[in-house]
Design a protein around this motif. Structure first.
Motif, mmCIF file in Angstrom:
data_model
loop_
_atom_site.group_PDB
_atom_site.id
_atom_site.type_symbol
_atom_site.label_atom_id
_atom_site.label_comp_id
_atom_site.label_asym_id
_atom_site.label_seq_id
_atom_site.Cartn_x
_atom_site.Cartn_y
_atom_site.Cartn_z
ATOM 1 N N ARG A 61 0.853 -1.184 0.000
ATOM 2 C CA ARG A 61 0.000 0.000 0.000
ATOM 3 C C ARG A 61 0.889 1.234 0.000
ATOM 4 N NH1 ARG A 61 -2.910 -1.438 3.847
ATOM 5 N NH2 ARG A 61 -4.453 -2.529 2.590
ATOM 6 N N LEU A 62 0.725 2.094 -0.984
ATOM 7 C CA LEU A 62 1.648 3.199 -1.203
ATOM 8 C C LEU A 62 1.505 4.281 -0.143
ATOM 9 C CD1 LEU A 62 1.382 3.626 -5.084
ATOM 10 C CD2 LEU A 62 3.159 2.440 -3.780
ATOM 11 N N VAL A 63 2.665 4.760 0.312
ATOM 12 C CA VAL A 63 2.746 5.927 1.195
ATOM 13 C C VAL A 63 3.630 6.954 0.504
ATOM 14 C CG1 VAL A 63 2.386 4.567 3.288
ATOM 15 C CG2 VAL A 63 4.709 4.935 2.454
ATOM 16 N N ALA A 64 3.716 8.141 1.094
ATOM 17 C CA ALA A 64 4.433 9.235 0.440
ATOM 18 C C ALA A 64 5.907 8.900 0.195
ATOM 19 C CB ALA A 64 4.310 10.508 1.272
ATOM 20 N N ASP A 65 6.548 8.171 1.110
ATOM 21 C CA ASP A 65 7.979 7.872 0.971
ATOM 22 C C ASP A 65 8.266 6.830 -0.107
ATOM 23 O OD1 ASP A 65 8.508 9.659 2.963
ATOM 24 O OD2 ASP A 65 8.592 8.164 4.569
ATOM 25 N N ASP A 66 7.243 6.192 -0.645
ATOM 26 C CA ASP A 66 7.454 5.182 -1.686
ATOM 27 C C ASP A 66 7.652 5.809 -3.057
ATOM 28 O OD1 ASP A 66 7.209 3.056 0.084
ATOM 29 O OD2 ASP A 66 5.028 2.986 -0.125
ATOM 30 N N MET A 67 7.407 7.109 -3.194
ATOM 31 C CA MET A 67 7.450 7.769 -4.500
ATOM 32 C C MET A 67 8.258 9.053 -4.415
ATOM 33 S SD MET A 67 3.393 7.289 -5.298
ATOM 34 C CE MET A 67 3.000 7.826 -3.613
ATOM 35 N N GLN A 68 8.800 9.458 -5.546
ATOM 36 C CA GLN A 68 9.550 10.708 -5.622
ATOM 37 C C GLN A 68 9.477 11.241 -7.054
ATOM 38 O OE1 GLN A 68 13.546 9.687 -4.505
ATOM 39 N NE2 GLN A 68 13.993 8.619 -6.406
ATOM 40 N N TRP A 69 9.792 12.531 -7.206
ATOM 41 C CA TRP A 69 9.790 13.154 -8.529
ATOM 42 C C TRP A 69 11.184 13.057 -9.143
ATOM 43 C CZ3 TRP A 69 5.187 13.959 -10.378
ATOM 44 C CH2 TRP A 69 4.124 14.311 -9.529
ATOM 45 N N LYS A 70 11.236 12.791 -10.434
ATOM 46 C CA LYS A 70 12.499 12.686 -11.161
ATOM 47 C C LYS A 70 12.402 13.514 -12.436
ATOM 48 C CE LYS A 70 15.569 9.346 -13.428
ATOM 49 N NZ LYS A 70 15.767 7.906 -13.774
ATOM 50 N N GLU A 71 13.438 14.337 -12.700
ATOM 51 C CA GLU A 71 13.426 15.188 -13.879
ATOM 52 C C GLU A 71 13.973 14.428 -15.087
ATOM 53 O OE1 GLU A 71 15.472 18.810 -13.196
ATOM 54 O OE2 GLU A 71 13.746 19.784 -12.254
ATOM 55 N N ILE A 72 13.229 14.486 -16.185
ATOM 56 C CA ILE A 72 13.661 13.921 -17.458
ATOM 57 C C ILE A 72 13.308 14.921 -18.546
ATOM 58 C CG2 ILE A 72 13.278 11.556 -16.645
ATOM 59 C CD1 ILE A 72 10.804 11.441 -18.409
ATOM 60 N N PRO A 73 13.972 14.858 -19.708
ATOM 61 C CA PRO A 73 13.608 15.776 -20.799
ATOM 62 C C PRO A 73 12.128 15.664 -21.146
ATOM 63 C CG PRO A 73 15.684 14.684 -21.282
ATOM 64 C CD PRO A 73 15.129 14.026 -20.050
#
Length: 304
Positions: A61-73
């Motif tokens: 079950r997803l929580v905030a720490d399981d995801m992050q933003w990553k910059e790509i073109p």
């Protein structure tokens, strides 16, 4: 040495020195051209894509720490990527935007909104992982089950638990203030016939008895509502879906057939105790009647 040869050598030396000055002048004179060539390149637009912060296994079950933003073109953003919407991405043909498997109206609407305007990370909180997702891999809608999606309840259940629905009313569900995610006790109220041992005048009469059959049970849904908005205070429905163990489901099914079930809302401070059936099943509970004389008038009392 002959004067003619000396003259030739001097001319050659002068020519060499002159050539050296010319080459040096060309080197310093070309600096503006090199500076122009070294001008900074045009900045490539970057977009933030939601990715997994760690390896995610099915059932997580997803929580905030399981995801992050990553910059790509921005040019590399695919139609099924989830962006924060701050950077415009190349428009995708409408035919490429497809709802995930088992799509419903809610999923199609959400997918269209995500593609058009981006979304929020909070939209993924509470979702359940359907397929393995590696760290750094973009979060794809088809790899998770979110509230409102088909199969969400089966994915939301804890391992080894079962979902079972019971009929409720406004009166038996705390006036509608029981919401998905709350913890409740289940009470059974049933009618019992008094036996002949209670006395000839009381034989055939009935009494009602109430006892707790389940305690600290989690409410999964009210009707088809599995998640309510923060500003929603009450949900009135005809059924409540509870999370129970397999053996508790048998006791709950038996209790449904024996009388009326009521849900009693528990405080958040009282949700840490054991969950499940309380005491023997309703059919195994023994009852007896006792005649009590008060001032000469007999009164039959049901004892459990």
């Amino acid at each position: 040495m002959k004067p003619a040869r000396i003259a030739v050598i001097c001319v050659a030396a002068v020519a060499a020195i002159g050539l050296a000055f010319v080459v040096r002048a060309m080197g310093t004179g070309g600096a503006p051209t090199q500076t122009a060539a070294a001008a900074p390149a045009v900045a490539v637009p970057m977009a933030k894509v939601l990715v997994a912060a760690r390896d995610l296994e099915p059932g997580k079950r997803l929580v905030a720490d399981d995801m992050q933003w990553k910059e790509i073109p921005a040019a590399e953003v695919l139609p099924d990527h989830f962006t924060d919407g701050t950077t415009p991405v190349p428009a995708q043909p409408a035919a490429e935007v497809k709802p995930a498997e088992g799509g419903a109206v809610a999923r199609v609407t959400r997918a269209a909104a995500d593609v058009a305007t981006g979304g929020a990370k909070s939209d993924w909180l509470g979702a359940v992982v359907r397929e393995p997702i590696l760290a750094g891999e973009p979060m794809l809608d088809r790899k998770v089950v979110r509230a409102g999606d088909s199969g969400y309840l089966a994915a939301y259940l804890e391992p080894g638990m079962r979902a079972m629905a019971i009929r409720v009313t406004v009166e038996t569900a705390a006036g509608g203030f029981i919401l998905p995610g709350d913890r409740v006790d289940v009470l059974l109220t049933r009618e019992m016939r008094l036996s002949d041992a209670a006395g000839a005048e009381d034989s055939g009469r009935s009494r009602f008895a109430t006892n707790t059959v389940m305690a600290n049970v989690k409410v999964l849904a009210i009707d088809q509502t599995t998640r309510v908005d923060d500003d929603e205070k009450a949900v009135v429905g005809a059924t409540a879906t509870l999370e129970v163990r397999p053996q508790d489901a048998e006791a709950l099914a038996l209790a449904k057939s024996e009388g009326e079930l009521s849900l009693v809302l528990r405080s958040y401070a009282d949700t840490g105790g054991p969950s499940g059936r309380v005491g023997p099943s309703p059919s195994q509970s023994r009852t007896a009647t006792v005649r009590v004389f008060r001032g000469g008038d007999p009164e039959v009392v049901v004892v459990q």
